[in-house]
Design a protein around this motif. Structure first.
Motif, PDB file in Angstrom:
ATOM      1  N   GLU A  10       0.919  -1.248  -0.129  1.00 13.94           N
ATOM      2  CA  GLU A  10      -0.193  -0.135   0.093  1.00 13.94           C
ATOM      3  C   GLU A  10       0.949   1.397  -0.264  1.00 13.94           C
ATOM      4  OE1 GLU A  10      -2.398  -0.157   3.641  1.00 13.94           O
ATOM      5  OE2 GLU A  10      -0.507   0.029   4.760  1.00 13.94           O
ATOM      6  N   GLY A  11       0.190   2.443  -0.411  1.00 17.07           N
ATOM      7  CA  GLY A  11       0.887   3.637  -0.472  1.00 17.07           C
ATOM      8  C   GLY A  11       0.914   4.174  -1.732  1.00 17.07           C
ATOM      9  N   ILE A  44      -4.337  -5.073  -6.025  1.00 16.74           N
ATOM     10  CA  ILE A  44      -4.738  -5.781  -4.634  1.00 16.74           C
ATOM     11  C   ILE A  44      -3.825  -5.040  -3.567  1.00 16.74           C
ATOM     12  CG2 ILE A  44      -4.790  -7.439  -2.930  1.00 16.74           C
ATOM     13  CD1 ILE A  44      -5.146  -8.321  -6.485  1.00 16.74           C
ATOM     14  N   GLU A  45      -3.994  -4.079  -2.866  1.00 15.66           N
ATOM     15  CA  GLU A  45      -2.894  -3.369  -2.034  1.00 15.66           C
ATOM     16  C   GLU A  45      -2.982  -4.048  -0.776  1.00 15.66           C
ATOM     17  OE1 GLU A  45      -2.471   0.995  -2.763  1.00 15.66           O
ATOM     18  OE2 GLU A  45      -4.745   0.794  -2.685  1.00 15.66           O
ATOM     19  N   VAL A  46      -1.602  -4.410  -0.277  1.00 15.19           N
ATOM     20  CA  VAL A  46      -1.476  -5.277   0.886  1.00 15.19           C
ATOM     21  C   VAL A  46      -0.804  -4.294   1.838  1.00 15.19           C
ATOM     22  CG1 VAL A  46      -0.152  -7.286   1.816  1.00 15.19           C
ATOM     23  CG2 VAL A  46      -0.958  -7.097  -0.275  1.00 15.19           C
ATOM     24  N   PRO A  47      -1.250  -4.272   3.172  1.00 12.12           N
ATOM     25  CA  PRO A  47      -0.710  -3.479   4.020  1.00 12.12           C
ATOM     26  C   PRO A  47       0.818  -3.926   4.265  1.00 12.12           C
ATOM     27  CG  PRO A  47      -2.825  -4.137   5.023  1.00 12.12           C
ATOM     28  CD  PRO A  47      -2.494  -5.222   3.576  1.00 12.12           C
ATOM     29  N   SER A  57       8.251  -8.478   8.104  1.00  7.60           N
ATOM     30  CA  SER A  57       7.268  -7.733   7.412  1.00  7.60           C
ATOM     31  C   SER A  57       7.815  -6.479   6.427  1.00  7.60           C
ATOM     32  CB  SER A  57       6.387  -7.007   8.240  1.00  7.60           C
ATOM     33  OG  SER A  57       7.061  -6.091   9.006  1.00  7.60           O
ATOM     34  N   ALA A  58       7.300  -5.818   5.444  1.00  2.00           N
ATOM     35  CA  ALA A  58       8.133  -4.846   4.938  1.00  2.00           C
ATOM     36  C   ALA A  58       7.844  -3.278   5.709  1.00  2.00           C
ATOM     37  CB  ALA A  58       7.066  -4.373   3.473  1.00  2.00           C
ATOM     38  N   LYS A  59       6.964  -3.618   6.757  1.00  2.00           N
ATOM     39  CA  LYS A  59       7.055  -2.364   7.605  1.00  2.00           C
ATOM     40  C   LYS A  59       8.278  -2.132   8.656  1.00  2.00           C
ATOM     41  CE  LYS A  59       4.277  -0.145  11.103  1.00  2.00           C
ATOM     42  NZ  LYS A  59       2.899  -0.102  11.995  1.00  2.00           N
TER      43      LYS A  59
END
Length: 63
Positions: A10-11, A44-47, A57-59
């Motif tokens: 996402e973003g 499809i946007e993934v958090p 996680s990407a975060k």
């Protein structure tokens, strides 16, 4: 009717997503000679916390 599913973290802004839809549609049209009107593209946007890269996680990776 070709259908492309594109998963993204996402973003991204709407302009970039519109450009992606247009370019994926054109690529499918050229590759398989599908009529433009028959091509579907789903983004499809993934958090970030639900998207894993190399075990994190990407975060957490700062993406």
């Amino acid at each position: 009717m070709p259908i492309a599913h594109v998963y993204l973290i996402e973003g991204r802004d709407e302009e970039k997503k519109e450009r992606l839809i247009a370019e994926v549609t054109d690529a499918i049209h050229r590759a398989v000679d599908a009529p433009i009107d028959s091509v579907r593209v789903l983004i499809i946007e993934v958090p970030k916390e639900h998207f894993g890269i190399a075990g994190q996680s990407a975060k957490k990776r700062g993406r």
